[in-house]
Design a protein around this motif. Structure first.
Motif, PDB file in Angstrom:
ATOM      1  N   SER A 114     -12.856  25.107 -16.445  1.00  0.00           N
ATOM      2  CA  SER A 114     -11.281  25.658 -15.953  1.00  0.00           C
ATOM      3  C   SER A 114     -10.310  25.062 -16.983  1.00  0.00           C
ATOM      4  O   SER A 114      -9.160  25.742 -16.976  1.00  0.00           O
ATOM      5  N   GLU A 115     -10.554  24.167 -17.801  1.00  0.00           N
ATOM      6  CA  GLU A 115      -9.539  23.647 -18.783  1.00  0.00           C
ATOM      7  C   GLU A 115      -9.813  24.435 -20.127  1.00  0.00           C
ATOM      8  O   GLU A 115      -9.430  23.745 -21.195  1.00  0.00           O
ATOM      9  N   ASN A 116     -10.928  25.222 -20.030  1.00  0.00           N
ATOM     10  CA  ASN A 116     -11.038  25.952 -21.318  1.00  0.00           C
ATOM     11  C   ASN A 116     -11.686  25.157 -22.279  1.00  0.00           C
ATOM     12  O   ASN A 116     -11.907  25.502 -23.623  1.00  0.00           O
ATOM     13  N   LYS A 117     -12.579  24.117 -22.051  1.00  0.00           N
ATOM     14  CA  LYS A 117     -13.475  23.402 -22.761  1.00  0.00           C
ATOM     15  C   LYS A 117     -14.837  23.987 -22.880  1.00  0.00           C
ATOM     16  O   LYS A 117     -15.395  24.593 -21.906  1.00  0.00           O
ATOM     17  N   TYR A 163      -9.114  20.406 -28.066  1.00  0.00           N
ATOM     18  CA  TYR A 163      -8.534  20.779 -27.039  1.00  0.00           C
ATOM     19  C   TYR A 163      -7.717  21.864 -27.199  1.00  0.00           C
ATOM     20  O   TYR A 163      -6.564  21.776 -28.056  1.00  0.00           O
ATOM     21  N   ASN A 164      -7.913  23.157 -26.757  1.00  0.00           N
ATOM     22  CA  ASN A 164      -7.012  24.584 -27.144  1.00  0.00           C
ATOM     23  C   ASN A 164      -6.778  24.585 -28.578  1.00  0.00           C
ATOM     24  O   ASN A 164      -7.935  24.517 -29.430  1.00  0.00           O
TER      25      ASN A 164
END
Length: 775
Positions: A651-654, A713-714
């Motif tokens: 969900s955190e785009n990892k 991260y992003n």
């Protein structure tokens, strides 16, 4: 010699023989019962191979039928041929008849155990083996009066427990489990318990009629003994499996009319002649005059294997069970139907209408391993059903059902001629069979099981043998309607247009599809456009590696298929060499929108320069992935990330990428993966490759050799273990989080200039002190 002696007559010293010197019948002294000599083999009728099971079941059934008939008041008997032997130490030593006598003893023992209190009164304790010490001790133990009472008490009339109770006795030696005779005795006893529980011991001893009897011949008076036994066995030839089958089968079908007579006549006539020719052709190195026995053995084997395989088809067609076994009970169930016997006769007629050389090439006109005009692709090596049966080769579920389909057609058509109707019939069947699958990680695995066979044969039975595609009617089918609808939709595309039909057949024969093209809409296109589409589809998999195919397909959207869930997020898959079928034939249709757009391009012309075609499309569509990790996958210089085409995303785009769908396997962040495996050598020398991967539910970081860690991260790199005094115009310290941050426009290109610098700078004091303490 007397034809009315029984096992109990021998055991109870009740044998009289003719004395040629006195011209009178005189009693024979057999005070010590029966003893199987060391020269004899182990008890073989209790073995578990198919041949022995067949013989044992037949023998026990014949005995049971006679005893049951007598118990119901009928005077019937079973003659059990000759028993040869001699007398030694007042014991009868059988030289021929050991197997029959031992099986009779087991039946007598069980019925006496069930109905009697004392075995010694009827002589059953006078039966023993000398072949091995373990067998001798076993018979001594089960014939012991006290042991019998204890076993009977523990069974409490539940005879299904008898074998386990015997094995649990303190006198039972565990090593006996490996003695062939003891194992065989217990196996046969198990069958006897299942069959003879409603027979009383008294049935064996009826005064008016001896239901089970044999001829008795004492031969030692002629000075023959062991020498005769050896000569008899050297000369004797055991019946072949086929001869045993034929004798039993003719008895099973004896109550039939002309159909039975036809089978009996042809099995020793024109069919035998054909299989004899097959045997000669399959054994070209053998001279007829030199090795008749080998040819006969081969001939018998070929006939039996063909009948076994055909009976398997009828077994499932008649829904008898899920586990096929070629045994009397199943043969009776199947061939009690005259229709089934007629089908067997018809099949053998059709089979024998071809000579051996024709069968060697027949299926080459029907099947191909890959796409071939006017053939059905099986995506496996040449499929020759008849040769596989002759070779006793195992059949996969796919092969079994395709064979059943072919059988169904030729029997209904009464012709083996390869026609367009046969090819269409087989093609429809192949597609239905291939549709019965389940999603399993990166593949669509067949879900075929024998418990599906009857259902599939019913579907096959409802496909017309004349114009199969044209006459498909969804209302005729009660199951798997969706798969039939796919074939109806396909027919609607080509109908009477044979050119279009051949193009669609070529398309679906591609190994990535295997007949399943429901994710592709070809209805808007003309024949010449479909020709371009099919040609380009084939060429795409020849000309491009799987990374570039993924890049091309991603131009039209993220089509990745879901493989499952994990603590790192959903497992998703782009496709891979030999695993495209999982994506392209996915029942969830993730790929459908991508190919709608791709086929518009494919339809225009045959593509000449594939690399240019891919790069042009990437250039046109890459912007949709701005600020997305897939942007890097589409870039030619970073496409190596797709070496691992499975990924998870939380969900955190990892993102973590995998080669196999398993958290146990090592996995990487896609950018860490690129640096670890594909960055320039002068950059890679700064990287601690061993630690730059993760396992289980951990996320990977890029480790430098000095202990600095980088986490993507992003659009940023978070930098850990860097000395707090580190200064750089682009890298700032996040006091709240306790790490440094490098914000990037390009996560790879922007980090490259910093790798060597970060590896040579001092780490944070806290990290250094921890390292010193551990050292």
């Amino acid at each position: 010699m007397n034809a009315n002696y029984t096992l109990l007559d021998i055991l109870n010293n009740n044998i009289t023989i003719y004395n040629k010197d006195t011209n009178q019948l005189e009693p024979l002294v057999i005070e010590n019962g029966i003893e199987i000599p060391m020269i004899q083999r182990d008890y073989a009728q209790g073995r578990l191979d198919d041949k022995t099971i067949f013989i044992r079941e037949k023998f026990l059934k014949d005995i049971y039928d006679v005893l049951k008939s007598n118990q119901e008041g009928n005077n019937t008997s079973l003659k059990l041929d000759f028993v040869y032997g001699y007398i030694e130490n007042s014991a009868f030593i059988p030289l021929d008849g050991q197997q029959r006598l031992t099986t009779l003893y087991i039946i007598h023992w069980f019925l006496a155990f069930k109905d009697k209190d004392d075995f010694s009164a009827i002589g059953l304790d006078k039966f023993n083996y000398k072949t091995r010490q373990s067998a001798k001790e076993f018979f001594k133990s089960i014939n012991n009066f006290e042991n019998q009472n204890k076993i009977k008490k523990e069974c409490a009339n539940n005879f299904n427990k008898l074998i386990s109770v015997i094995k649990n006795q303190p006198w039972y030696n565990l090593k006996w489990d490996f003695d062939p005779t003891v194992k065989g005795i217990l196996t046969t006893l198990t069958d006897v318990i299942n069959i003879f529980s409603d027979i009383s011991f008294s049935t064996l001893t009826q005064a008016e009629q001896k239901p089970l009897s044999f001829h008795f011949l004492k031969i030692d008076e002629y000075g023959l003994g062991d020498n005769l036994y050896i000569k008899m066995n050297a000369r004797g030839k055991p019946l072949s499996d086929f001869e045993n089958f034929k004798a039993s089968f003719e008895n099973i079908i004896s109550n039939k009319t002309e159909i039975s007579k036809e089978f009996i006549r042809k099995i020793d006539g024109i069919w035998l002649d054909s299989f004899w020719e097959y045997s000669l052709k399959s054994l070209p190195q053998i001279e007829v005059t030199e090795d008749i026995e080998s040819i006969t053995k081969k001939c018998d084997s070929l006939i039996l294997e063909i009948i076994k395989k055909f009976t398997e088809y009828l077994y499932f067609k008649n829904n008898i069970g899920e586990n096929y076994d070629f045994k009397d009970s199943n043969l009776e169930k199947i061939y009690s139907s005259e229709d089934n016997l007629h089908l067997l006769n018809s099949f053998l007629d059709l089979l024998c209408s071809q000579n051996y050389s024709e069968w060697e090439t027949y299926f080459e006109g029907l099947f191909s391993d890959k796409k071939a005009k006017n053939k059905v692709s099986t995506n496996q090596t040449t499929l020759n059903f008849v040769q596989k049966i002759f070779d006793k080769a195992s059949f996969s579920h796919f092969e079994n059902l395709l064979f059943f389909s072919w059988l169904n057609f030729i029997l209904r058509k009464q012709s083996i001629t390869i026609t367009d109707d046969l090819k269409d019939f087989i093609r429809i069947t192949r597609n239905v069979i291939n549709n019965i699958n389940q999603k399993n990680k990166t593949s669509l695995e067949t879900e075929l099981r024998t418990d599906y066979y009857n259902e599939i044969i019913e579907i096959i039975d409802k496909i017309d043998i004349s114009n199969p595609y044209k006459k498909l009617d969804l209302n005729s089918f009660s199951s798997r309607k969706r798969y039939i609808q796919y074939e109806i939709n396909k027919y609607d595309l080509f109908k009477d247009d044979n050119v279009r039909k051949e193009l669609l057949s070529e398309f679906e024969d591609h190994p990535t599809l295997r007949g399943l093209i429901f994710n592709f809409d070809l209805s808007p296109y003309k024949n010449e456009e479909i020709e371009n589409i099919v040609a380009n589809y084939y060429e795409m998999f020849r000309a491009l590696n799987y990374r570039d195919i993924i890049r091309l397909l991603l131009c039209f959207g993220n089509y990745s298929v879901k493989l499952g869930n994990s603590n790192l997020g959903e497992f998703r898959f782009f496709g891979q060499n030999e695993k495209w079928h999982r994506v392209l034939a996915s029942p969830d249709g993730e790929i459908t929108p991508n190919f709608i757009e791709l086929f518009k391009l494919f339809s225009k012309s045959k593509i000449e320069n594939w690399n240019e075609f891919v790069e042009n499309n990437v250039s046109n569509y890459i912007q949709q992935y701005e600020n997305n990790w897939l942007w890097y996958c589409l870039k030619n210089e970073y496409k190596m990330i797709l070496d691992h085409p499975i990924f998870t995303k939380n969900s955190e785009n990892k993102i973590e990428i995998f080669y196999n769908q398993s958290l146990n396997s090592y996995h990487n962040n896609p950018f860490v993966f690129w640096f670890r495996y594909h960055c320039p050598i002068e950059i890679k020398k700064n990287i601690d490759e061993q630690n730059s991967s993760a396992q289980y539910t951990n996320y990977s970081r890029l480790y430098l050799k000095n202990g600095v860690q980088l986490e993507q991260y992003n659009n940023s790199w978070l930098i850990y273990n860097l000395n707090i005094d580190f200064k750089d115009s682009r890298i700032y310290y996040n006091e709240e989080k306790g790490y440094f941050v490098l914000e990037c426009q390009n996560l790879i290109a922007d980090l490259i200039p910093y790798i060597e610098l970060l590896n040579t700078t001092n780490r944070s004091p806290s990290t250094l002190s921890k390292k010193l303490l551990t050292e």
